[in-house]
Design a protein around this motif. Structure first.
Motif, PDB file in Angstrom:
ATOM      1  N   ILE A   1     -44.993-124.998 -20.654  1.00 16.21           N
ATOM      2  CA  ILE A   1     -45.891-125.225 -21.775  1.00 16.21           C
ATOM      3  C   ILE A   1     -45.154-125.995 -22.844  1.00 16.21           C
ATOM      4  N   ASP A   2     -45.689-127.135 -23.242  1.00 15.91           N
ATOM      5  CA  ASP A   2     -45.051-127.970 -24.249  1.00 15.91           C
ATOM      6  C   ASP A   2     -44.998-127.264 -25.594  1.00 15.91           C
ATOM      7  N   SER A   3     -43.961-127.547 -26.351  1.00 10.75           N
ATOM      8  CA  SER A   3     -43.848-127.016 -27.703  1.00 10.75           C
ATOM      9  C   SER A   3     -45.031-127.497 -28.532  1.00 10.75           C
ATOM     10  N   GLY A   4     -45.648-126.600 -29.260  1.00  9.35           N
ATOM     11  CA  GLY A   4     -46.810-126.966 -30.062  1.00  9.35           C
ATOM     12  C   GLY A   4     -48.127-126.667 -29.391  1.00  9.35           C
ATOM     13  N   THR A   5     -48.095-126.348 -28.097  1.00  4.43           N
ATOM     14  CA  THR A   5     -49.333-126.014 -27.392  1.00  4.43           C
ATOM     15  C   THR A   5     -49.886-124.693 -27.909  1.00  4.43           C
ATOM     16  N   GLU A   6     -51.155-124.698 -28.285  1.00  5.11           N
ATOM     17  CA  GLU A   6     -51.803-123.487 -28.792  1.00  5.11           C
ATOM     18  C   GLU A   6     -52.703-122.836 -27.747  1.00  5.11           C
ATOM     19  N   PHE A   7     -53.369-123.680 -26.931  1.00  4.73           N
ATOM     20  CA  PHE A   7     -54.314-123.166 -25.946  1.00  4.73           C
ATOM     21  C   PHE A   7     -54.205-123.961 -24.650  1.00  4.73           C
ATOM     22  N   LEU A   8     -54.683-123.340 -23.565  1.00  2.17           N
ATOM     23  CA  LEU A   8     -54.742-123.992 -22.256  1.00  2.17           C
ATOM     24  C   LEU A   8     -56.189-124.019 -21.774  1.00  2.17           C
TER      25      LEU A   8
ATOM     26  N   PHE B   1     -65.656-124.815 -19.274  1.00  2.00           N
ATOM     27  CA  PHE B   1     -64.274-124.513 -18.918  1.00  2.00           C
ATOM     28  C   PHE B   1     -63.868-123.180 -19.527  1.00  2.00           C
ATOM     29  N   ASP B   2     -62.730-122.660 -19.064  1.00  2.00           N
ATOM     30  CA  ASP B   2     -62.114-121.471 -19.648  1.00  2.00           C
ATOM     31  C   ASP B   2     -60.992-121.902 -20.575  1.00  2.00           C
ATOM     32  N   VAL B   3     -60.744-121.087 -21.599  1.00  2.00           N
ATOM     33  CA  VAL B   3     -59.631-121.328 -22.515  1.00  2.00           C
ATOM     34  C   VAL B   3     -58.815-120.044 -22.634  1.00  2.00           C
TER      35      VAL B   3
ATOM     36  N   SER C   1     -55.069-118.446 -24.579  1.00  2.00           N
ATOM     37  CA  SER C   1     -54.095-118.706 -25.628  1.00  2.00           C
ATOM     38  C   SER C   1     -52.715-118.905 -25.024  1.00  2.00           C
ATOM     39  N   ALA C   2     -51.985-119.880 -25.571  1.00  2.00           N
ATOM     40  CA  ALA C   2     -50.607-120.115 -25.133  1.00  2.00           C
ATOM     41  C   ALA C   2     -49.616-119.372 -26.014  1.00  2.00           C
ATOM     42  N   GLY C   3     -50.131-118.673 -27.023  1.00  2.00           N
ATOM     43  CA  GLY C   3     -49.263-117.939 -27.943  1.00  2.00           C
ATOM     44  C   GLY C   3     -50.000-116.768 -28.541  1.00  2.00           C
ATOM     45  N   ILE C   4     -50.156-116.779 -29.872  1.00  2.00           N
ATOM     46  CA  ILE C   4     -50.818-115.668 -30.555  1.00  2.00           C
ATOM     47  C   ILE C   4     -52.154-116.067 -31.164  1.00  2.00           C
ATOM     48  N   ARG C   5     -52.500-117.341 -31.109  1.00  2.00           N
ATOM     49  CA  ARG C   5     -53.751-117.809 -31.705  1.00  2.00           C
ATOM     50  C   ARG C   5     -54.942-117.428 -30.841  1.00  2.00           C
ATOM     51  N   GLN C   6     -56.087-117.293 -31.500  1.00  2.00           N
ATOM     52  CA  GLN C   6     -57.319-116.994 -30.782  1.00  2.00           C
ATOM     53  C   GLN C   6     -58.435-117.933 -31.226  1.00  2.00           C
ATOM     54  N   ILE C   7     -59.570-117.788 -30.559  1.00  6.65           N
ATOM     55  CA  ILE C   7     -60.763-118.575 -30.874  1.00  6.65           C
ATOM     56  C   ILE C   7     -61.862-117.610 -31.285  1.00  6.65           C
ATOM     57  N   LYS C   8     -62.659-118.018 -32.253  1.00  4.91           N
ATOM     58  CA  LYS C   8     -63.839-117.244 -32.593  1.00  4.91           C
ATOM     59  C   LYS C   8     -65.085-118.052 -32.240  1.00  4.91           C
ATOM     60  N   ASP C   9     -65.492-118.942 -33.162  1.00  3.67           N
ATOM     61  CA  ASP C   9     -66.680-119.766 -32.912  1.00  3.67           C
ATOM     62  C   ASP C   9     -66.327-121.194 -32.521  1.00  3.67           C
ATOM     63  N   ALA C  10     -65.064-121.611 -32.752  1.00  2.00           N
ATOM     64  CA  ALA C  10     -64.574-122.968 -32.503  1.00  2.00           C
ATOM     65  C   ALA C  10     -65.149-123.947 -33.525  1.00  2.00           C
ATOM     66  N   ASP C  11     -64.295-124.448 -34.423  1.00  2.00           N
ATOM     67  CA  ASP C  11     -64.767-125.421 -35.400  1.00  2.00           C
ATOM     68  C   ASP C  11     -64.805-126.814 -34.771  1.00  2.00           C
TER      69      ASP C  11
ATOM     70  N   PRO D   1     -53.693-126.443 -15.692  1.00  2.00           N
ATOM     71  CA  PRO D   1     -54.252-126.349 -17.041  1.00  2.00           C
ATOM     72  C   PRO D   1     -53.957-127.590 -17.885  1.00  2.00           C
ATOM     73  N   THR D   2     -54.762-127.798 -18.906  1.00  2.00           N
ATOM     74  CA  THR D   2     -54.596-128.890 -19.859  1.00  2.00           C
ATOM     75  C   THR D   2     -54.246-128.294 -21.224  1.00  2.00           C
ATOM     76  N   SER D   3     -53.232-128.836 -21.874  1.00  2.00           N
ATOM     77  CA  SER D   3     -52.757-128.292 -23.144  1.00  2.00           C
ATOM     78  C   SER D   3     -53.573-128.806 -24.320  1.00  2.00           C
ATOM     79  N   VAL D   4     -53.743-127.929 -25.312  1.00  2.00           N
ATOM     80  CA  VAL D   4     -54.409-128.284 -26.566  1.00  2.00           C
ATOM     81  C   VAL D   4     -53.514-127.808 -27.705  1.00  2.00           C
ATOM     82  N   ASP D   5     -53.222-128.711 -28.654  1.00  2.00           N
ATOM     83  CA  ASP D   5     -52.310-128.369 -29.745  1.00  2.00           C
ATOM     84  C   ASP D   5     -53.040-128.149 -31.067  1.00  2.00           C
ATOM     85  N   GLN D   6     -54.320-127.783 -30.972  1.00  3.48           N
ATOM     86  CA  GLN D   6     -55.143-127.574 -32.167  1.00  3.48           C
ATOM     87  C   GLN D   6     -55.533-126.105 -32.281  1.00  3.48           C
ATOM     88  N   THR D   7     -55.672-125.599 -33.506  1.00  2.00           N
ATOM     89  CA  THR D   7     -56.112-124.225 -33.722  1.00  2.00           C
ATOM     90  C   THR D   7     -57.573-124.214 -34.167  1.00  2.00           C
TER      91      THR D   7
END
Length: 219
Positions: free
Chosen positions: A7-14, A31-33, A35-45, A113-119
């Motif tokens: 997992i690349d540094s900065g990746t928040e989700f997969l 798709f499924d998402v 967490s690559a760390g401690i962040r979560q999703i609620k409604d997704a902005d 998986p595909t990495s996403v670096d956004q919260t």
């Protein structure tokens, strides 16, 4: 299972098992998402959704709307063989994004998986309830062949079962068995017995099995 993802540094989700379908109103990407760390999703902005769309190579498309469904599953667990039941499960978000259809859509994005670096700013880190699995469905996910579906239905006759077909180089049929809302640790045995039943049919019950396994076993 000694293989793992880099997992690349900065990746928040997969993002996992992304698919596109098209109709007269445009394109829907599901798709499924995880967490690559401690962040979560609620409604997704919107910013989060736009980054996801770009990561999937659909940057020319505009998100028109989206849904987020939270569940948990052993399929994406970081430590599927851990002693603690909490470590043998993972919170998952099932997302569906409707796009305006501009640009070229794909059928299946692939097993890795595909990495996403956004919260997601709609998630409140101070909300302790967001870490709880209570109130969410537990879903077993298993990968195999199309001929396995009927056998799964026979083993789980009273459960809601959905089937997804992935047109990879070697086609994958994925069954999703909804065990409903369970109480832990009292009902954790239902999860383990369900996994054993699927594995007894030769199905892959963890994402790493499908990502790293020689898929000729499905041919």
């Amino acid at each position: 299972m000694n293989q793992s993802f880099e997992i690349d540094s900065g990746t928040e989700f997969l993002i996992w098992h992304a698919q596109c379908s098209q109709d007269s109103a445009g394109t829907v990407c599901t798709f499924d998402v995880t967490s690559a760390g401690i962040r979560q999703i609620k409604d997704a902005d919107r910013e989060f959704v736009e980054v996801v769309v770009s990561a999937l190579g659909l940057a020319e498309s505009t998100p028109l709307g989206w849904t987020v469904e939270r569940f948990y599953s052993p399929y994406y667990a970081l430590s599927p063989d851990a002693r603690a039941w909490e470590d043998r499960l993972s919170i998952v978000w099932r997302m569906a994004i409707r796009l305006n259809g501009v640009g070229e859509a794909f059928d299946y994005f692939g097993r890795m998986p595909t990495s996403v670096d956004q919260t997601d700013d709609t998630w409140d880190q101070s909300d302790e309830s967001s870490w709880e699995m209570e109130g969410a469905n537990c879903i077993l996910i298993a990968d195999g062949r199309s001929g396995d579906v009927q056998r799964v239905r026979e083993i789980f006759p009273g459960n809601d079962i959905s089937v997804l077909e992935y047109r990879d180089a070697v086609p994958i049929t994925q069954v999703r068995i909804n065990l409903g809302i369970l109480g832990f640790p009292e009902q954790e045995e239902l999860v383990q017995s369900g996994l054993s039943s699927c594995e007894g049919l030769g199905l892959a019950t963890h994402c790493r099995d499908t990502c790293f396994r020689d898929m000729r076993w499905l041919m």
